[in-house]
Scaffold this active site. Structure first.
Site, PDB file in Angstrom:
ATOM      1  N   LYS A  55       1.160  -1.254  -0.254  1.00  0.00           N
ATOM      2  CA  LYS A  55       0.090  -0.309   0.297  1.00  0.00           C
ATOM      3  C   LYS A  55       1.183   1.182  -0.069  1.00  0.00           C
ATOM      4  O   LYS A  55       0.818   1.897  -1.279  1.00  0.00           O
ATOM      5  CB  LYS A  55      -0.700  -0.271   1.509  1.00  0.00           C
ATOM      6  CG  LYS A  55      -2.194  -1.323   1.425  1.00  0.00           C
ATOM      7  CD  LYS A  55      -2.616  -1.441   2.311  1.00  0.00           C
ATOM      8  CE  LYS A  55      -3.785  -2.544   2.245  1.00  0.00           C
ATOM      9  NZ  LYS A  55      -4.573  -2.914   3.702  1.00  0.00           N
ATOM     10  N   GLN A  99      -4.822  -1.302   9.484  1.00  0.00           N
ATOM     11  CA  GLN A  99      -4.534  -2.614   8.907  1.00  0.00           C
ATOM     12  C   GLN A  99      -4.781  -3.992  10.423  1.00  0.00           C
ATOM     13  O   GLN A  99      -4.638  -4.022  11.060  1.00  0.00           O
ATOM     14  CB  GLN A  99      -2.443  -2.673   8.730  1.00  0.00           C
ATOM     15  CG  GLN A  99      -3.095  -4.641   7.948  1.00  0.00           C
ATOM     16  CD  GLN A  99      -3.435  -4.577   6.071  1.00  0.00           C
ATOM     17  OE1 GLN A  99      -3.180  -3.220   5.708  1.00  0.00           O
ATOM     18  NE2 GLN A  99      -3.762  -5.750   5.967  1.00  0.00           N
ATOM     19  N   ASP A 122     -10.182   2.733   4.366  1.00  0.00           N
ATOM     20  CA  ASP A 122     -11.337   1.366   4.144  1.00  0.00           C
ATOM     21  C   ASP A 122     -12.879   1.486   4.148  1.00  0.00           C
ATOM     22  O   ASP A 122     -13.627   0.403   3.554  1.00  0.00           O
ATOM     23  CB  ASP A 122     -10.830   0.974   4.994  1.00  0.00           C
ATOM     24  CG  ASP A 122     -10.183   0.327   4.851  1.00  0.00           C
ATOM     25  OD1 ASP A 122      -9.391  -0.735   4.355  1.00  0.00           O
ATOM     26  OD2 ASP A 122      -9.508  -0.495   6.363  1.00  0.00           O
TER      27      ASP A 122
HETATM   28  N1  GUN Z   1      -6.509  -6.359   6.198  1.00  0.00           N
HETATM   29  C1  GUN Z   1      -6.577  -7.512   5.419  1.00  0.00           C
HETATM   30  N2  GUN Z   1      -7.114  -6.739   4.319  1.00  0.00           N
HETATM   31  C2  GUN Z   1      -7.683  -5.311   4.653  1.00  0.00           C
HETATM   32  C3  GUN Z   1      -8.497  -3.751   4.407  1.00  0.00           C
HETATM   33  O1  GUN Z   1      -8.696  -3.852   3.505  1.00  0.00           O
HETATM   34  N3  GUN Z   1      -7.830  -3.181   5.086  1.00  0.00           N
HETATM   35  C4  GUN Z   1      -7.200  -3.068   6.257  1.00  0.00           C
HETATM   36  N4  GUN Z   1      -7.223  -2.037   7.417  1.00  0.00           N
HETATM   37  N5  GUN Z   1      -7.284  -4.108   6.788  1.00  0.00           N
HETATM   38  C5  GUN Z   1      -7.074  -5.379   6.365  1.00  0.00           C
END
Ligand code: GUN
Length: 288
Positions: A55, A99, A122
């Site tokens: 990311k 995350q 998100d």
């Molecule tokens: N863990 C796995 N996928 C995601 C996501 O799309 N967002 C977040 N915050 N954690 C994750």
């Protein structure tokens, strides 16, 4: 019948990022603003580390101001909430995420509830989920947005199609179903308690698998010609990454299918950046 078209998420994500990089240059030139994204990683979960690094790299590549904060696996909930508060109040950060999964002493719901919905990259906050459920916009979660983009590679008008989403999570299953309703599909959400799951799946013109069980969806679950989107990603016994769909079987039957890896995963990151760009413009009152 010929083999399914492979829906290349890696290539589509690259084109989304190129377009976004151009928009970032334009925003900077016109308004003197650089979109800012932040990610908080708590602990050392190996998969989370890989995602967070990806990311950050993608954000920097499109010209975002990208911030990564880390806390140890032993962090208390109040320390996590403090970082959320810092991001909420940082004018250089327009979108951020914490995350998941979080260590067990930290309640993810309390953490998500603390995120300012106008910075919720998100789209997991209840305000954004509620807006999405009512078809009133808000921030749609990145993975479902990516899923929809991939479906639209195969077919642009989805009106009247039967869609089956396997999985009812807040992050993927439910919001994907909402987006498909918005496209005028007839949507079924199936889950671990669904009876005759294979029969339900076989109804689908669009089948989205988001359960996290390696190769659970077999070739004979698929309606000939269906669009199959595989959100799952798990490591098999031989350390190979596999999806929720038995790909080699499914591609003989489906009309179009996403690979794992290289399907939904790259689109999730690209859509996260798109979300953050939109939040940045909103926060600055920039329309269009
Ligand atoms: N863990 C796995 N996928 C995601 C996501 O799309 N967002 C977040 N915050 N954690 C994750």
């Amino acid at each position: 019948m010929s083999e399914a078209r492979i829906l290349d998420g890696k290539a589509l994500a690259a084109s989304v990022r190129v377009k976004l990089a151009g928009q970032v240059v334009e925003l900077k030139a016109k308004h003197g603003i650089s979109p800012g994204i932040a990610v908080l990683l708590v602990g050392e979960d190996p998969a989370s580390q890989v995602y967070v690094r990806a990311k950050g790299k993608a954000a920097a590549e499109v010209g975002f101001h990208a911030v990564e904060r880390r806390l140890p696996a032993t962090a208390r909930e109040r320390e996590v909430l403090q970082v959320v508060d810092d991001f909420n109040n940082d004018p250089k950060i327009h979108g951020f995420l914490v995350q998941l999964p979080l260590p067990k002493q930290v309640d993810p719901q309390r953490v998500i509830d603390a995120i300012d919905p106008s910075k919720d990259a998100d789209g997991f906050h209840v305000v954004n989920a509620g807006l999405g459920a009512q078809g009133r916009g808000g921030v749609a979660p990145a993975t479902p947005r990516g899923v929809l983009e991939l479906i639209k590679l195969a077919r642009s008008d989805l009106g009247g199609l039967e869609a089956v989403v396997i999985g009812r999570s807040i992050s993927v299953g439910r919001p994907t179903a909402q987006l498909l309703i918005g496209e005028n599909c007839t949507v079924t959400i199936a889950h671990s308690r669904t009876r005759k799951l294979a029969d339900v799946a076989r109804r689908a013109d669009i089948l989205v698998a988001a359960v996290g069980r390696a190769e659970m969806v077999r070739g004979d679950w698929i309606k000939p010609g269906a669009i199959v989107i595989d959100v799952g990603i798990t490591r098999g016994a031989d350390n190979k990454l596999v999806g929720d769909v038995a790909f080699d079987e499914a591609k003989q039957i489906a009309g179009a299918i996403t690979p794992v890896p290289g399907g939904v995963g790259p689109m999730t990151i690209a859509c996260l950046l798109q979300n953050t760009f939109a939040l940045c413009k909103n926060l600055h009152g920039i329309v269009g």
